[in-house]
Each structure stands twice: as C-alpha cells, then as structure tokens.
Write a protein that holds these residues in place. Structure first.
Motif, short mmCIF file in Angstrom:
data_model
loop_
_atom_site.label_atom_id
_atom_site.label_comp_id
_atom_site.label_asym_id
_atom_site.label_seq_id
_atom_site.Cartn_x
_atom_site.Cartn_y
_atom_site.Cartn_z
N THR A 134 49.14 18.08 10.46
CA THR A 134 50.48 18.29 9.88
C THR A 134 50.65 19.69 9.30
O THR A 134 49.67 20.40 9.02
CB THR A 134 50.73 17.29 8.73
N SER A 135 51.91 20.04 9.11
CA SER A 135 52.25 21.19 8.28
C SER A 135 53.37 20.75 7.34
O SER A 135 54.47 20.46 7.80
CB SER A 135 52.72 22.37 9.14
N ALA A 136 53.05 20.72 6.06
CA ALA A 136 54.10 20.40 5.09
C ALA A 136 55.10 21.55 5.04
O ALA A 136 56.25 21.37 4.63
CB ALA A 136 53.48 20.16 3.71
N LYS A 137 54.65 22.74 5.46
CA LYS A 137 55.52 23.91 5.40
C LYS A 137 56.63 23.86 6.45
O LYS A 137 57.81 24.00 6.13
CB LYS A 137 54.68 25.18 5.57
N ASP A 138 56.25 23.66 7.70
CA ASP A 138 57.30 23.66 8.74
C ASP A 138 57.65 22.24 9.20
O ASP A 138 58.48 22.05 10.09
CB ASP A 138 56.90 24.56 9.93
N GLY A 139 57.00 21.25 8.62
CA GLY A 139 57.38 19.85 8.89
C GLY A 139 56.69 19.22 10.10
O GLY A 139 56.91 18.04 10.38
N THR A 140 55.81 19.98 10.75
CA THR A 140 55.16 19.44 11.96
C THR A 140 54.46 18.10 11.67
O THR A 140 53.63 18.02 10.76
CB THR A 140 54.10 20.45 12.50
N ASN A 141 54.85 17.10 12.42
CA ASN A 141 54.21 15.77 12.39
C ASN A 141 54.35 14.99 11.08
O ASN A 141 53.74 13.93 10.93
CB ASN A 141 52.70 15.86 12.71
#
Ligand SMILES: Nc1nc2c(ncn2[C@@H]2O[C@H](COP(=O)(O)OP(=O)(O)OP(=O)(O)O)[C@@H](O)[C@H]2O)c(=O)[nH]1
Length: 207
Positions: free
Chosen positions: A157-164
């Motif tokens: 995941t990436s909390a920054k760009d929202g991935t997954n």
C-alpha cells in the motif's frame, strides 16, 4: 419507521512506530494524507459504514501507538477484535522483523477462541517512497511470511497516494465479517460516536 441496525466490527491496526498506521486509516476513512508525523498516544479510532450483501456494518478502526512509551493498552482493549491488521514499512527491515512480535502480542492479549484461524491482514506500506527504489523487503519475502502464518492476506500500500488502501480495507472488512460470531454487537442507527467521522458507504471485497 423501523430502525435498521448496524453490526459493529472492531479492527485493530498494529505495527512499529512510523510505518503509517494512522495515515492508512485516514486515507481509507477521510481520503486524506499528511506528510507531518504526529505520534499516536495510546489508541484512537475512526468509524466507517459499509454495506455488504444487504446488511449494514460499522467498521470501528483502532489505530494504536507504535512507540513503546505510548503503549498503554490493556487486555480489555484487544478483546472482541474481529480482525487484526499488521503493518510494516517496505523500506525498513526492522519493521518487518517486528511482525512476529506484534502478532504474538495480539494473540496473547486478545486470546481469541481459535488463535490458529483468527483473521490477520498484512499491509506493506510506503511503496511510493523513491519510486520503490529504496525498498528492503521484497514482496516474495512478505508473502512467504504470510504463508508461514496460515496464508494471511497481503497488500502493498501507499497511504500517500492511496494505492491499494481501499482494496486492503475491503478485504479487512470481509475477514472481520466472517469472523464475527452469531452473538452480534449492534449499534442503533442514531448513535453518535465521539471521535468518529461521518463515514461513507462501500462494499466488501473478494479476497
Ligand atoms: N511517502 C509515504 N509516507 C508515508 C506513508 N504513510 C505514512 N507516511 C508518513 O510516515 C510518517 C509516519 O506516519 P504515521 O501514519 O503517523 O505512522 P504511525 O505508524 O501511525 O506511527 P505511530 O503513531 O508512532 O505508531 C508520517 O510522516 C507520514 O506522513 C506512505 O504510504 N508513503
């Protein structure tokens, strides 16, 4: 008018300090991200409603402190959890190595009826950092760990760009729903939960 009841699902997020537990929760519930770091003290929660197969659920997502000096949670806090989210930073080996400890800690404190089958979900966060060039924990290594613990679902995941992030929480919700016993905890429709946000609806995943 008949009141519709929402079933409460308790989710607990654990992991080392700074891996992004608060950020993941904020990205999922509020669709917001901040670069500023503010250590969680004790635990804090946000809620989000979701609908799954004609039933309404309230996800109560507990974000906990990764820093040891801010950990003050007792057994009562862990009891009744429906799913535990273990989180590490793909760029920090130590945070991956801590996973066994976090998992053990949860099982000791929560003492679920069936520890071998309690639903955990693993999140490998911060995959966006430097375009992924600085990562030290491979997907293969993380998946092998998940397999060794009974095939825990895994998301990068990436909390920054929202991935997954949405996908991961859909899976978390689905696992929590499946774990909830027949004796259910319900919330009346009119409840106003302090500290909670006004949630959005969404549906659970196939994971
Ligand atoms: N680039 C990037 N930074 C992130 C990501 N997630 C979190 N961060 C940053 O990492 C720092 C720590 O994030 P937090 O969400 O506060 O971490 P935490 O795990 O809740 O930390 P504790 O409260 O100490 O347990 C903050 O500066 C965030 O902005 C991510 O996916 N990508």
């Amino acid at each position: 008018m008949a009141s519709r009841r929402r079933k409460l699902l308790k989710i607990i997020i654990l992991g080392d300090s700074g891996v992004g537990k608060t950020s993941l929760m904020n990205q999922f519930v509020n669709k917001k991200f901040s670069n500023q770091y503010k250590a969680t003290i004790g635990a804090d929660f946000l809620t989000k409603e979701l609908q799954f197969e004609d039933r309404l659920f309230t996800l109560q997502i507990w974000d906990t402190a990764g820093q040891e000096r801010f950990q003050s949670l007792g057994v009562a806090f862990y009891r009744g959890a429906d799913c535990c989210v273990l989180t590490y930073d793909v760029n920090v080996m130590k945070s991956f190595e801590s996973l066994n400890r976090w998992r053990e800690e949860f099982l000791i404190q929560a003492s679920p009826a069936d520890p071998d089958n309690f639903p955990f979900v693993l999140l490998g966060n911060k995959i966006d950092v430097d375009g992924g060039s600085g990562r030290v924990v491979s997907e293969k290594k993380a998946k092998a760990w998940c397999m060794s613990k009974g095939n825990i679902p895994y998301f990068e995941t990436s909390a920054k760009d929202g991935t997954n992030v949405e996908e991961a929480f859909q899976c978390i919700a689905k696992n929590a729903i499946q774990n909830e016993p027949e004796e259910e905890t319900y919330l009346p429709d009119t409840i106003d939960m302090a500290g909670s946000t006004r949630p959005q609806s969404s549906s659970a995943c196939e994971c």
